[in-house]
Design a protein around this motif. Structure first.
Motif, PDB file in Angstrom:
ATOM      1  N   ASP A   1      40.514  39.571  38.459  1.00  0.00           N
ATOM      2  CA  ASP A   1      39.382  40.472  38.216  1.00  0.00           C
ATOM      3  C   ASP A   1      38.360  39.681  37.401  1.00  0.00           C
ATOM      4  O   ASP A   1      38.655  39.205  36.299  1.00  0.00           O
ATOM      5  N   LEU A   2      37.153  39.515  37.943  1.00  0.00           N
ATOM      6  CA  LEU A   2      36.158  38.640  37.302  1.00  0.00           C
ATOM      7  C   LEU A   2      35.744  39.098  35.891  1.00  0.00           C
ATOM      8  O   LEU A   2      35.631  38.279  34.975  1.00  0.00           O
TER       9      LEU A   2
ATOM     10  N   VAL B   1      35.448  36.639  32.641  1.00  0.00           N
ATOM     11  CA  VAL B   1      34.139  36.195  32.134  1.00  0.00           C
ATOM     12  C   VAL B   1      34.026  36.575  30.652  1.00  0.00           C
ATOM     13  O   VAL B   1      33.555  35.790  29.831  1.00  0.00           O
TER      14      VAL B   1
ATOM     15  N   SER C   1      32.839  44.895  38.638  1.00  0.00           N
ATOM     16  CA  SER C   1      33.653  43.665  38.634  1.00  0.00           C
ATOM     17  C   SER C   1      34.520  43.579  39.886  1.00  0.00           C
ATOM     18  O   SER C   1      35.276  44.502  40.173  1.00  0.00           O
TER      19      SER C   1
ATOM     20  N   THR D   1      37.375  41.611  42.462  1.00  0.00           N
ATOM     21  CA  THR D   1      38.566  40.757  42.371  1.00  0.00           C
ATOM     22  C   THR D   1      38.375  39.606  43.360  1.00  0.00           C
ATOM     23  O   THR D   1      38.086  39.840  44.535  1.00  0.00           O
ATOM     24  N   VAL D   2      38.509  38.392  42.857  1.00  0.00           N
ATOM     25  CA  VAL D   2      38.305  37.242  43.748  1.00  0.00           C
ATOM     26  C   VAL D   2      39.500  36.280  43.654  1.00  0.00           C
ATOM     27  O   VAL D   2      40.256  36.297  42.683  1.00  0.00           O
TER      28      VAL D   2
ATOM     29  N   GLN E   1      42.202  29.771  37.879  1.00  0.00           N
ATOM     30  CA  GLN E   1      41.632  30.265  36.635  1.00  0.00           C
ATOM     31  C   GLN E   1      41.062  29.189  35.711  1.00  0.00           C
ATOM     32  O   GLN E   1      39.942  29.317  35.234  1.00  0.00           O
TER      33      GLN E   1
ATOM     34  N   PHE F   1      37.894  27.719  36.975  1.00  0.00           N
ATOM     35  CA  PHE F   1      36.770  28.654  36.803  1.00  0.00           C
ATOM     36  C   PHE F   1      36.309  28.651  35.349  1.00  0.00           C
ATOM     37  O   PHE F   1      35.118  28.624  35.039  1.00  0.00           O
TER      38      PHE F   1
ATOM     39  N   VAL G   1      27.720  40.182  35.138  1.00  0.00           N
ATOM     40  CA  VAL G   1      28.680  40.192  36.248  1.00  0.00           C
ATOM     41  C   VAL G   1      28.323  41.375  37.144  1.00  0.00           C
ATOM     42  O   VAL G   1      28.276  42.508  36.690  1.00  0.00           O
TER      43      VAL G   1
ATOM     44  N   ASN H   1      30.820  40.361  42.848  1.00  0.00           N
ATOM     45  CA  ASN H   1      31.333  38.990  42.969  1.00  0.00           C
ATOM     46  C   ASN H   1      30.250  37.961  42.644  1.00  0.00           C
ATOM     47  O   ASN H   1      30.293  36.827  43.103  1.00  0.00           O
TER      48      ASN H   1
ATOM     49  N   ILE I   1      27.923  36.154  39.476  1.00  0.00           N
ATOM     50  CA  ILE I   1      27.806  35.968  38.021  1.00  0.00           C
ATOM     51  C   ILE I   1      26.483  35.252  37.748  1.00  0.00           C
ATOM     52  O   ILE I   1      26.184  34.240  38.397  1.00  0.00           O
TER      53      ILE I   1
ATOM     54  N   PHE J   1      30.473  34.485  44.761  1.00  0.00           N
ATOM     55  CA  PHE J   1      31.732  34.344  45.515  1.00  0.00           C
ATOM     56  C   PHE J   1      31.582  35.010  46.869  1.00  0.00           C
ATOM     57  O   PHE J   1      30.748  35.902  47.031  1.00  0.00           O
TER      58      PHE J   1
END
Ligand code: ADP
Length: 447
Positions: A311-312, A316, A338, A340-341, A345, A348, A373, A376, A378, A445
């Motif tokens: 989950d971004l 972040v 937000s 999920t991608v 980790q 990123f 955010v 997907n 940012i 993303f």
């Protein structure tokens, strides 16, 4: 064992098994059929004899052998078979034919009990095989008729020989076909193995294998070619990285050398010495940063790290909180939505940190930095000098630093690391202008 030999063995084994099953079953079926024909023949003869006997119903015992009506009854069958009538104690009453027929325990039983069923037997006398039928006679004793089955034996032997010949030619034929077709199948695999061996021996990746053969082999060959192409480009990139790195290392190292030589001078005043030491410190910092960025680029993190669904938003938030603590800057975070991608980790983490580090580095302390955010996507928004239009396409190249910002510390590798991250994750990075001035970095993303 080679594919060709294995293929050959498997095909020959299948062929052999098929021929064996066919030969054995045709042998068994034909033998049974021929034998049943013989048995039928014997049954017919018994019927004829019993019909003749019924037309002359007398007591068979104690009569002269020549005038015996039984002898008359046996006449029609005497020329092509051996016939014999035995009494209930097994002694021969009447017999026609060149040999005496054997009287087994079963035959004796039916000779003493006319209610019992007929007995069929096979036997061999002086190398000749016979099939015999024994039937009880109502008045006591038994009638035995035997036929020479040499013809049937010959037919059976002919079938056996035919089966063997079929097996031999079938094996030869299938071995030849298998050898050639296995060669056709294994040739492209052998070509691939040769190419792989050549690469291992020479280290030269400029090898292209011709795409030929069945679809799976074509797929394998094309995957092999793509693999060597990917390895070629990776090797090229590594070579480029080493060349760029050694070039970039040269500047701070030359400067360090010059400064250390200056320090050796005896006429140096205290202010100049402090200045030179500060320069040396800056150059050492630059070298340290360069070496850590280089190792991030060179050690392919994506190989060691697994892709996970993340989950971004929370991720972040973690990076932003860390940056706030490190820089004591006003970094705001808005999570509108937000998504999920799939991502690695720590790769990123490093990429986003680099973008925030740049925003901190290039924008004045009093200006705010915003991280947004949106599903997907940012955005890292700063209010610094921004990136000139001519630099926008170049800043993601390794070691590229725009002329206006060269006075600030940096290696020119931070955005190359971000670019590598987005490339590895099928994502995109772009730089746009912040309304009112500044740079906005956008990671997008895939849906
Ligand atoms: P470094 O920051 O170490 O110089 P980067 O690869 O991170 O290397 O950035 C490359 C160049 O892109 C920088 O030197 C700078 O000129 C430009 N740049 C990157 N981020 C920003 C930003 N937020 N604002 C203005 N220029 C930037």
């Amino acid at each position: 064992m080679s594919i060709r030999s294995r293929f050959l063995i498997v095909i020959c084994a299948i062929m052999l098994a098929t021929i064996a099953v066919l030969s054995v079953s045709s042998y068994v079926l034909t033998s049974r059929f021929l034998m049943s024909e013989v048995d039928q023949n014997l049954d017919n003869r018994v019927t004829i004899i019993s019909e003749i006997l019924q037309s002359q119903p007398r007591d068979l015992r104690g009569r002269n052998r020549v005038r015996n009506p039984l002898a008359n009854a046996l006449l029609p069958t005497r020329f092509d078979s051996i016939t014999q009538v035995i009494t209930d104690d097994g002694s021969v009453l009447v017999g026609f034919g060149e040999v005496d027929l054997p009287v087994s325990k079963d035959v004796l039983e039916i000779a003493n009990n006319s209610q019992l069923a007929r007995v069929r037997e096979s036997f061999e006398i002086e190398g000749v095989k016979y099939r015999m039928l024994s039937v009880p006679i109502r008045q006591g004793g038994a009638l035995q008729i035997a036929i020479d089955v040499a013809d049937i034996e010959r037919a059976k032997q002919a079938i056996q020989r035919g089966g063997l010949l079929l097996a031999l030619f079938g094996m030869l034929g299938s071995a030849t076909i298998a050898w050639f077709s296995a060669g056709r199948v294994s040739r492209p695999i052998k070509d691939l193995a040769d190419a792989a061996e050549q690469i291992a021996r020479t280290g030269n990746l400029d090898v292209e294998v011709a795409i030929d053969g069945d679809s799976e082999i074509k797929q394998l060959t094309s995957s092999f070619n793509s693999m060597t192409a990917a390895l070629r480009s990776s090797r090229e990139q590594q070579k480029q990285l080493v060349q760029d790195a050694s070039h970039e290392l040269r500047t701070p190292l030359t400067s360090l050398r010059a400064n250390s030589e200056l320090l050796q001078r005896s006429d140096l005043d205290e202010n100049a010495r402090v200045e030179i030491l500060r320069d040396i410190r800056t150059e050492v910092d630059e070298l340290t940063l360069l070496s850590s960025e280089l190792s991030a680029l060179a050690t392919d993190q994506k190989l060691s790290e697994i892709v996970a669904k993340v989950d971004l938003g929370p991720l972040v938030e973690e990076v932003v909180s860390r940056a706030r603590r490190r820089y004591s800057r006003d970094i705001s975070l808005s999570i509108n939505d937000s998504a999920t991608v799939d991502l690695r980790q720590s790769q990123f983490d490093r990429a986003l940190s680099n973008l925030i580090d740049n925003a901190v580095k290039f924008s004045p302390v009093e200006t705010a930095i915003e991280v947004v955010v949106d599903s997907n996507r940012i955005e890292i928004v700063d209010h610094g000098p921004g990136v000139a239009a001519s630099d926008k396409s170049r800043i993601f190249e390794r070691f590229y630093r725009s002329t206006s910002t060269r006075s600030l510390p940096g290696s020119g590798l931070g955005l190359a690391i971000v670019k590598q991250f987005v490339d590895d994750h099928d994502a995109k990075i772009e730089v746009t202008d912040t309304p009112g001035g500044g740079a906005t970095m956008v990671i997008q993303f895939k849906e």
